[in-house]
Scaffold this motif. Structure first.
Motif, mmCIF file in Angstrom:
data_model
loop_
_atom_site.group_PDB
_atom_site.id
_atom_site.type_symbol
_atom_site.label_atom_id
_atom_site.label_comp_id
_atom_site.label_asym_id
_atom_site.label_seq_id
_atom_site.Cartn_x
_atom_site.Cartn_y
_atom_site.Cartn_z
ATOM 1 N N TYR A 111 0.822 -1.211 0.000
ATOM 2 C CA TYR A 111 0.000 0.000 0.000
ATOM 3 C C TYR A 111 0.857 1.262 0.000
ATOM 4 O O TYR A 111 0.520 2.252 -0.630
ATOM 5 C CB TYR A 111 -0.957 -0.005 1.196
ATOM 6 C CG TYR A 111 -2.001 -1.095 1.088
ATOM 7 C CD1 TYR A 111 -3.145 -0.899 0.335
ATOM 8 C CD2 TYR A 111 -1.812 -2.324 1.702
ATOM 9 C CE1 TYR A 111 -4.085 -1.896 0.205
ATOM 10 C CE2 TYR A 111 -2.743 -3.330 1.580
ATOM 11 C CZ TYR A 111 -3.893 -3.119 0.836
ATOM 12 O OH TYR A 111 -4.806 -4.111 0.698
ATOM 13 N N VAL A 112 1.975 1.215 0.721
ATOM 14 C CA VAL A 112 2.887 2.361 0.734
ATOM 15 C C VAL A 112 3.373 2.629 -0.688
ATOM 16 O O VAL A 112 3.357 3.761 -1.176
ATOM 17 C CB VAL A 112 4.101 2.095 1.660
ATOM 18 C CG1 VAL A 112 5.131 3.200 1.539
ATOM 19 C CG2 VAL A 112 3.650 1.937 3.101
ATOM 20 N N VAL A 113 3.768 1.553 -1.361
ATOM 21 C CA VAL A 113 4.310 1.677 -2.708
ATOM 22 C C VAL A 113 3.256 2.253 -3.667
ATOM 23 O O VAL A 113 3.545 3.158 -4.460
ATOM 24 C CB VAL A 113 4.805 0.294 -3.189
ATOM 25 C CG1 VAL A 113 5.051 0.292 -4.681
ATOM 26 C CG2 VAL A 113 6.061 -0.099 -2.426
ATOM 27 N N HIS A 114 2.030 1.773 -3.531
ATOM 28 C CA HIS A 114 0.983 2.280 -4.431
ATOM 29 C C HIS A 114 0.675 3.747 -4.151
ATOM 30 O O HIS A 114 0.421 4.525 -5.069
ATOM 31 C CB HIS A 114 -0.273 1.422 -4.328
ATOM 32 C CG HIS A 114 -0.131 0.133 -5.085
ATOM 33 N ND1 HIS A 114 -0.382 0.038 -6.431
ATOM 34 C CD2 HIS A 114 0.294 -1.089 -4.690
ATOM 35 C CE1 HIS A 114 -0.140 -1.204 -6.828
ATOM 36 N NE2 HIS A 114 0.280 -1.914 -5.790
ATOM 37 N N LYS A 115 0.717 4.110 -2.874
ATOM 38 C CA LYS A 115 0.485 5.508 -2.497
ATOM 39 C C LYS A 115 1.578 6.397 -3.116
ATOM 40 O O LYS A 115 1.285 7.464 -3.649
ATOM 41 C CB LYS A 115 0.513 5.613 -0.964
ATOM 42 C CG LYS A 115 -0.143 6.835 -0.428
ATOM 43 C CD LYS A 115 -1.597 6.542 -0.147
ATOM 44 C CE LYS A 115 -2.346 7.831 0.158
ATOM 45 N NZ LYS A 115 -3.786 7.601 0.122
#
Lengths: 308, 300
Positions: B250-254
């Protein structure tokens, strides 16, 4: 003297094993001089490795276990005072890890009504409470269902409703999500936060999932029967190394921020959420990009990145 | 050596009004030495599936082949299969019953027909593998901590020297360190002994860290089958199934939403750390011959 809803003073608890002749074989000190005061209305998370004493402490709160030494007060009542034990159990309800061990009714509403019925609450009032409690945990649609047709998370919410129906001022939950899948876990955690915010119920949540702790008002860490850390989630999760020494962990985002900081990346301490981490990282990326476009060698942004 | 499921179906309450598919047309092959993570929400069919793999449950239709042999075939030695495909149930410590740890671990191999002496050799070896110190071996299993009991139970299965080890949520209820220790020991069995591992877990973080391949079950059907980075790229679909991706994904997608061109198939803290450092310090990456800062700001 003002006193929180849960207060422990110089609390000591020994598990004592005896042989057939009642001679003491072994003494295990599970709680060793615990002082703690929990304010009414707080959401408190309790962390600690297996065997740190947190479940033993939970069982002190509604008098399942009584102190070997020291005192526990629930809403000012001493747990060792026999005449108060029912009031104490009404004040502090408990929810355990395995939903299948806590559900007894054949129909959801029956199960939720079991507690107040046992307390001798009049029938009309029982139904009113069943209604309210099921509503509070979002399980009204399931009231006529058989509990064994429910998922783990739904069963735990029914168990919480059963405790709610006794109108407690405080709920103690001992690893309520350990057996649930990610969705069940989310539902249960959301439910307890709502009870805390809307109904002002004091929550004591014992858990091994660090992600469940970040929205608590206060986090306490137990080790070897002692209270070793006490603070807000941000304060506690800034101390990554210390937590690991207590066999604990931090959420993945906090861990990533910690690892990046170790490499010299300029980030604030105790990052807890995905949003916080991205907000802190994006400007660094932008600056790096701008420097690059202006032909400034990246060594120029040493204030942000320490070239190890 | 392999386990192959071929159009496997399992029907509960067949012929009644409550007829329900627990498994529906599931096919896959798990090769020798793989580390497979099995995920799915409660009731998705995972536990039913793993009980087919060692013949505890019989398929309504479809087949399971172990090393090419149909395990429901005439004369197939299913008893033997159960010691080759070891199954560690959820909360396996509830099944401990012997007076001391060593005897408990001996139970399996003795059942296989070994003498007490031979069984003890196996038990000692298994207890060493799971990292339980010798001073606990003559204790009652009930005096041990949760993590220690869990180890004894796993040792009980290892003592039968299985080729495949299937574990149903082996870390549920353990503290973070206990969880890491058990998973590291399982990883070592995989790496050092070449044991095939099937790990059922609700922790996407653990699956991302340890498994080479993920099988996703939903309503009795196989929905995804691939390496973690591929499977977790479908995080929105996983969420619809009551699952999730590791927090790191999720961090990466954000970050990508903000136009940062970080690779989208990152699933672990270490990968994310390296990728972020590489983006922030391209010249260092260049020195090590890796890809440099790409088309920043143009990410979709």
């Amino acid at each position: 003297m003002s006193m929180g809803i849960i207060k422990a003073s110089k609390l000591i608890f020994d598990y004592i094993r005896r042989d057939e002749e009642d001679r003491i074989e072994e003494v295990n000190r599970a709680i060793d001089g615990l002082d703690l005061d929990i304010r009414e209305g707080d959401f408190v998370a309790v962390l600690g490795h297996n065997g740190s004493g947190k479940s033993t402490f939970a069982k002190q709160i509604n008098g399942i276990l009584l102190p070997t030494e020291g005192t526990v007060w629930i809403s000012g009542m001493k747990t060792t005072d026999d005449s108060h034990i029912w009031d104490i159990r009404k004040t502090a309800g408990m929810v355990f890890q395995n939903p299948d061990n806590q559900i007894i009714g054949n129909v959801v509403e029956e199960d939720v009504g079991f507690g107040p019925e046992n307390l001798g609450v009049p029938t009309d009032e029982i139904w009113r409470r069943v209604e309210e409690s099921l509503q509070a945990v979002g399980m009204t649609a399931f009231r006529m269902k058989s509990p064994n047709k429910l998922s783990g998370g739904q069963k735990q919410r029914v168990a919480i409703a059963g405790v709610m129906a006794m109108k407690p001022r405080c709920i103690v939950l001992d690893e309520p999500t350990a057996m649930l899948d990610p969705n069940g876990r989310k539902d249960v955690i959301r439910t307890i936060h709502e009870l805390n915010k809307k109904e002002g119920i004091t929550v004591l949540l014992i858990t091994h999932y660090m992600e469940e702790v970040i929205e608590a008002d206060r986090v306490i860490v137990m080790d070897d029967g002692h209270l070793v850390m006490d603070g807000t989630p941000r304060e506690i999760f800034s101390r990554v190394k210390e937590l690991k020494e207590y066999r604990l962990d931090v959420p993945q985002v906090t861990e990533l921020a910690y690892e990046l900081k170790k490499e010299g990346v300029d980030l604030p301490d105790g990052i807890l959420t995905i949003e916080e981490l991205t907000e802190a990282l994006v400007p660094l990326f932008r600056e790096q990009q701008a420097d690059r476009e202006n032909g400034i060698p990246t060594g120029g942004q040493r204030e942000h990145v320490n070239q190890g | 050596m392999s386990i192959r499921a071929d159009h496997l179906c399992h029907l509960y309450g067949e012929g009644t009004a409550f007829e329900q598919y627990a498994l529906k047309d599931v096919s896959f092959e798990i090769g020798d030495g793989e580390f497979v993570g099995l995920i799915g929400h409660t009731g998705s069919g995972k536990s039913t599936l793993i009980q087919h793999l060692n013949g505890l449950l019989q398929a309504s239709s479809g087949k399971i082949y172990y090393n090419g042999e149909d395990i429901d075939g005439d004369g197939y030695d299913r008893r033997n299969l159960r010691s080759r495909v070891g199954l560690v149930f959820q909360y396996p410590e509830h099944q401990l019953f012997e007076v001391d740890v060593l005897s408990d671990v001996c139970f399996g191999p003795k059942n296989q027909g070994l003498s007490r002496e031979e069984a003890e050799v196996r038990a000692r070896e298994a207890l060493t593998l799971v990292g339980l110190e010798e001073r606990f071996w003559d204790k009652s299993p009930f005096e041990l901590s949760g993590g220690q009991k869990r180890r004894v139970a796993i040792a009980g299965v290892l003592a039968m020297q299985p080729e495949v080890l299937i574990l149903d949520e082996p870390t549920a209820g353990l503290d973070p360190r206990g969880r890491d220790e058990i998973l590291d020991e399982i990883a070592a069995l995989h790496k050092d002994r070449g044991m095939t591992i099937v790990l059922v877990s609700h922790s996407m973080e653990d699956i991302a860290r340890y498994a080479d391949r993920i099988l996703v079950m939903n309503h009795g059907e196989k929905r995804f089958d691939g390496p973690p980075r591929e499977v977790f790229a479908h995080y929105r679909e996983l969420e619809e199934m009551g699952l999730a991706a590791p927090q790191i994904t999720y961090v990466v997608h954000k970050l990508r939403e903000h136009g940062i061109s970080i690779p989208e198939d990152i699933t672990t803290v270490e990968e994310a750390r390296d990728a972020i450092l590489e983006l922030l310090r391209p010249e260092r990456a260049k020195a090590s011959g890796r890809q440099t800062w790409g088309k920043a700001g143009s990410g979709e």
